[in-house]
Motif scaffolding. Structure first.
Motif, PDB file in Angstrom:
ATOM      1  N   LEU A 392     -24.028  27.862  28.289  1.00 28.67           N
ATOM      2  CA  LEU A 392     -25.404  27.004  28.234  1.00 28.67           C
ATOM      3  C   LEU A 392     -25.130  26.534  26.605  1.00 28.67           C
ATOM      4  O   LEU A 392     -24.897  27.382  25.783  1.00 28.67           O
ATOM      5  N   ASN A 393     -25.096  25.359  26.392  1.00 31.96           N
ATOM      6  CA  ASN A 393     -25.824  24.385  25.074  1.00 31.96           C
ATOM      7  C   ASN A 393     -24.536  24.816  23.520  1.00 31.96           C
ATOM      8  O   ASN A 393     -25.273  25.423  22.797  1.00 31.96           O
ATOM      9  N   THR A 394     -23.762  24.830  24.250  1.00 30.92           N
ATOM     10  CA  THR A 394     -22.526  25.041  23.213  1.00 30.92           C
ATOM     11  C   THR A 394     -20.963  24.425  23.397  1.00 30.92           C
ATOM     12  O   THR A 394     -21.113  24.106  24.661  1.00 30.92           O
ATOM     13  N   ALA A 395     -21.161  23.052  22.909  1.00 30.88           N
ATOM     14  CA  ALA A 395     -19.652  22.110  23.808  1.00 30.88           C
ATOM     15  C   ALA A 395     -18.845  22.322  23.835  1.00 30.88           C
ATOM     16  O   ALA A 395     -18.327  24.161  22.245  1.00 30.88           O
ATOM     17  N   SER A 396     -17.891  22.697  24.167  1.00 28.85           N
ATOM     18  CA  SER A 396     -16.161  23.005  24.480  1.00 28.85           C
ATOM     19  C   SER A 396     -15.606  21.696  24.291  1.00 28.85           C
ATOM     20  O   SER A 396     -16.062  21.040  25.555  1.00 28.85           O
ATOM     21  N   PRO A 397     -14.903  21.041  23.471  1.00 32.33           N
ATOM     22  CA  PRO A 397     -14.389  19.554  23.506  1.00 32.33           C
ATOM     23  C   PRO A 397     -12.440  20.164  24.324  1.00 32.33           C
ATOM     24  O   PRO A 397     -12.056  21.597  24.061  1.00 32.33           O
ATOM     25  N   GLN A 398     -12.371  19.445  24.893  1.00 30.42           N
ATOM     26  CA  GLN A 398     -10.159  19.271  24.753  1.00 30.42           C
ATOM     27  C   GLN A 398     -10.178  17.621  24.556  1.00 30.42           C
ATOM     28  O   GLN A 398     -11.101  16.514  24.318  1.00 30.42           O
ATOM     29  N   SER A 399      -9.135  17.568  24.718  1.00 31.29           N
ATOM     30  CA  SER A 399      -8.130  15.759  24.229  1.00 31.29           C
ATOM     31  C   SER A 399      -6.878  15.537  24.841  1.00 31.29           C
ATOM     32  O   SER A 399      -6.882  16.414  25.766  1.00 31.29           O
ATOM     33  N   ILE A 400      -7.787  14.509  25.206  1.00 34.11           N
ATOM     34  CA  ILE A 400      -6.128  13.700  26.320  1.00 34.11           C
ATOM     35  C   ILE A 400      -6.214  13.056  25.316  1.00 34.11           C
ATOM     36  O   ILE A 400      -6.577  11.725  24.165  1.00 34.11           O
ATOM     37  N   THR A 401      -4.824  12.429  25.686  1.00 34.57           N
ATOM     38  CA  THR A 401      -3.611  11.431  24.894  1.00 34.57           C
ATOM     39  C   THR A 401      -2.944  10.513  25.559  1.00 34.57           C
ATOM     40  O   THR A 401      -2.172  10.975  26.802  1.00 34.57           O
TER      41      THR A 401
END
Length: 760
Positions: A392-401
């Motif tokens: 919770l309240n922890t940003a998790s990023p992923q990328s899409i090309t």
């Protein structure tokens, strides 16, 4: 010599029983004691024999030459002259034995390296001459070689190369006798010549070409043939050769195969070895891409069937359509087998096929390239993004090309996102991507509540396959461990500490288990603490035991990849004794009348208190109430009863000494005091007046010692009261009383009932 016993000399060198080093030997011996002369005998016929040497010696050594070297037993007797008597000491030795020479090279049994061979041997021992024989008809045969040799080696030429067996005999002359040592070898086998340049199967570099070959073994002459009609053909070249190379001109360069045959003359017969060489020619033209939709460039190459000659090889290029342009030529560099070039395609409105043609020396090669009309297209690096479990309240990023995978420019108008906790960034729309260009979007999941979440990313563009592309989004918000706290940061001695684990959000259904551990056995914690569903924390107790030395203990909570620590300082506990009083004053106490005071002992420290004894001094004082040794944990108490029972009047003092492991001192002392006194006792008697009409003048009181019938009148005159005080009683005695009523006429009534009294 008087005063000292005599002893004969003893031979010391060479060591008795050893092998003599040669025909000349120096014998050495001790002086002995009381020895005036020496005599040395050497012989071969037994102890004391002297057929080889006999001589008196004045010193302690003698060098003897001419000793035999046959390996037989040698007898040596050393005589010592003591008191005019020769005393013998016998010894035996082995004569230095002769050793024949031994052939060392070539290795016996091996194959000889050729027709010229150097034979080498060891010198042996006591060898005066050598003789070497070589033959093919058996041991000690000499049809190939026979000669006396003075050194340790000889080179023999002209040895046949047929692979047959060679017999070698090496003779060593020892003591005038030739001793043979026989060996066998294999003759070297004949080996035909082998063509080594140019490499067979590799196209010839052009004309002229130098052909080179090995000399072979046992080859007397060579013949080379070159042709184009098969193995052994000679329409190009045919000649006998004395050396191992020849340069041939006029060879074809049109791509035909050239056949080479190399003949070796061995023992009067020609042995043939065949080889084939292609000639250099264009073999292919190829490009990386076989089709284009829209404009583009293609990486192409022309290839030869072998390395280009000096100066390189030029290949002509052409295209069947103006939509594809190529250079006029491509040059393959000297020694290379290919050359690269670029084909450039322009966009076409209708599909068409284009042929690229390469030509060189009459050979041609083609490559077909398809040109298609251009269309925009989009390709996503994935159709779904799963973020898994995220705190919770922890940003998790992923990328899409996003890739412009079509043949025309791609315009992306927007990228919108849905679903709680999901967001997108990384580009400003609209954005245009030329073919093969890419753009990257960052999608982030930052949950604020526990549980599964889903959403979608919608991308709008001008693709021909559809205006919108969708990426499914999913993730689960997970509460995670955030902290571990305890009420106290330090403890002295044994005790407990109230601790709490906390999450950064509410625990999910089923609760949230947190593992607990302590870095020391001095502090124990539960294996887990479970935060109930919907709660954000859970309490647990840390229990500390007393330690002998101060130490820091770390309590660790862990859940998943998150950990939290709490440092707890354990200090050494100290036992301390507390007393409810430092003095006990009993005051005045009647003799033989015990008086008791209580003393409370308290374990007021931070470690267990052990009381080993409580001893008392002073007349009349005693202690009770506990059995020693006695252990009191912190805050526990025990009560001692101290009694003062004086047996005589007067002041008394004493002390109560308590021995323990208290940090304040090994003994604690309580002062005791009191006074024994004698008490004047009196008997207070009362009675009821009788009911009568006769006037009463008073009463008479009578007393007797218990058990006696002799009562005495106590009052000297009639007592008008219904009470009497007997102040003459004595402590420790028992009395009996009765009363008589006296009227006004002086007449006494009958006695009352008897009462008994015991004086303390």
């Amino acid at each position: 010599m008087k005063g000292q016993s005599a002893s004969p000399a003893e031979l010391t060198s060479p060591a008795p029983g050893s092998v003599l080093p040669g025909s000349s030997v120096t014998f050495e011996w001790t002086q002995g004691t009381g020895v005036s002369g020496y005599w040395l005998h050497i012989g071969t016929t037994g102890a004391g024999s002297d057929n080889l040497y006999s001589s008196s010696e004045s010193g302690t050594s003698a060098t003897v030459s001419g000793l035999p070297t046959t390996g037989a037993t040698l007898y040596v007797t050393l005589y010592s002259l003591i008191d005019e008597v020769w005393q013998p000491e016998d010894y035996t030795f082995t004569e230095d034995p002769p050793v024949p020479a031994a052939l060392t090279s070539p290795a016996p049994g091996s194959v000889l390296p050729g027709s010229s061979v150097t034979f080498e041997w060891t010198p042996g021992s006591h060898v005066s001459e050598y003789w070497l024989r070589l033959g093919t008809t058996g041991a000690e045969s000499s049809n190939l070689y026979s000669a006396q040799v003075s050194g340790g080696s000889v080179t023999v030429n002209g040895i046949p190369i047929t692979g047959a067996t060679i017999y070698a005999s090496l003779f060593s002359k020892i003591n005038g006798v030739w001793q043979p040592a026989n060996y066998t070898f294999a003759e070297a086998a004949p080996v035909p010549a082998v063509l080594v340049s140019p490499t067979a199967g590799i196209p010839l570099p052009g004309s002229p070409v130098t052909f080179e070959w090995t000399p072979g073994l046992g080859v007397s002459s060579y013949w080379l043939r070159l042709g184009t009609t098969g193995a052994g053909s000679s329409n190009l070249y045919s000649s006998g050769e004395k050396g191992t190379s020849v340069t041939v001109s006029g060879l074809p360069t049109s791509g035909v195969t050239v056949y080479a045959s190399l003949f070796s003359m061995i023992d009067g017969a020609w042995q043939q070895a065949n080889y084939a060489f292609p000639t250099l020619a264009l073999s292919s033209v190829s490009c990386t891409t076989t089709s284009f939709a829209g404009a583009g460039v293609d990486a192409c190459a022309v290839s030869l069937n072998g390395p280009a000659p000096a100066g390189g090889m030029s290949v002509s290029l052409a295209s069947s359509s103006t939509a594809v342009t190529v250079p006029a030529t491509a040059t393959v560099a000297a020694g290379a087998t290919s050359a690269a070039f670029t084909a450039t395609a322009t966009a076409v409105g209708t599909a068409q096929s284009v042929t690229i043609t390469a030509s060189a020396g009459g050979a041609t090669a083609n490559f077909a390239l398809q040109l298609n009309a251009a269309v925009p297209a989009i390709t996503l690096s994935t159709s779904s993004l799963s973020f898994g479990s995220v705190n919770l309240n922890t940003a998790s990023p992923q990328s899409i090309t996003l890739t412009s995978s079509g043949t025309a420019a791609l315009t992306i108008s927007s990228a919108t996102i849905s679903g709680a906790g999901f967001s997108v960034s990384g580009a400003t729309f609209p954005v245009t991507l030329n073919p093969n260009q890419t753009a990257t979007l960052q999608v982030q999941f930052d949950p604020t509540a526990a549980g599964a979440a889903s959403g979608s990313l919608s991308i709008s563009s001008n693709t021909s396959s559809g205006g919108t592309s969708t990426v499914a989004l999913s993730g689960t918000g997970m509460a995670t461990l955030s902290s571990l706290t305890c009420s106290g940061a330090s403890m002295t001695g044994a005790g407990t500490d109230n601790c709490t684990v906390s999450l950064n959000g509410a625990a999910p259904g089923g609760g949230f288990a947190v593992s607990l551990a302590s870095s020391s056995t001095a502090v124990t914690v539960p294996a887990t603490a479970t935060v109930a569903a919907g709660a954000t924390s859970a309490a647990f107790t840390a229990t500390a035991t007393a330690v002998g030395t101060a130490q820091s203990v770390t309590i660790t909570a862990s859940a998943g990849s998150a950990t939290a620590n709490f440092a707890l300082q354990l200090n050494v506990g100290t036992p301390t004794l507390g007393l409810s009083a430092s003095t006990l004053a009993f005051g005045n106490v009647s003799v033989n009348s015990p008086s008791t005071e209580s003393l409370v002992l308290t374990s007021s420290g931070t470690a267990a208190l052990t009381i080993s004894s409580a001893t008392i001094t002073g007349t009349g004082f005693s202690v009770s109430g506990a059995t020693f040794p006695m252990t009191l944990n912190p805050n526990q108490t025990a009560t001692l009863d101290v009694e003062f029972d004086p047996t005589a009047t007067g002041t008394a003092t004493g002390s109560l000494t308590i021995a323990s492991n208290s940090s304040s001192g090994g003994t604690s002392v309580v002062s005791l005091s009191g006074a024994g006194v004698t008490v004047a006792y009196q008997a207070n008697l009362t009675w009821d007046a009788p009911t009568t009409t006769d006037p009463i003048a008073g009463y008479n009181v009578y007393r007797a010692i218990s058990g006696s019938s002799a009562y005495q009148l106590l009052n000297s005159s009639v007592d008008a009261q219904t009470s009497y005080v007997d102040s003459t009683v004595q402590s420790g005695d028992s009395y009996e009383y009765y009363v008589e009523t006296v009227d006004t006429s002086g007449v006494s009534s009958a006695p009352s009932s008897v009462v008994s009294l015991v004086v303390p």
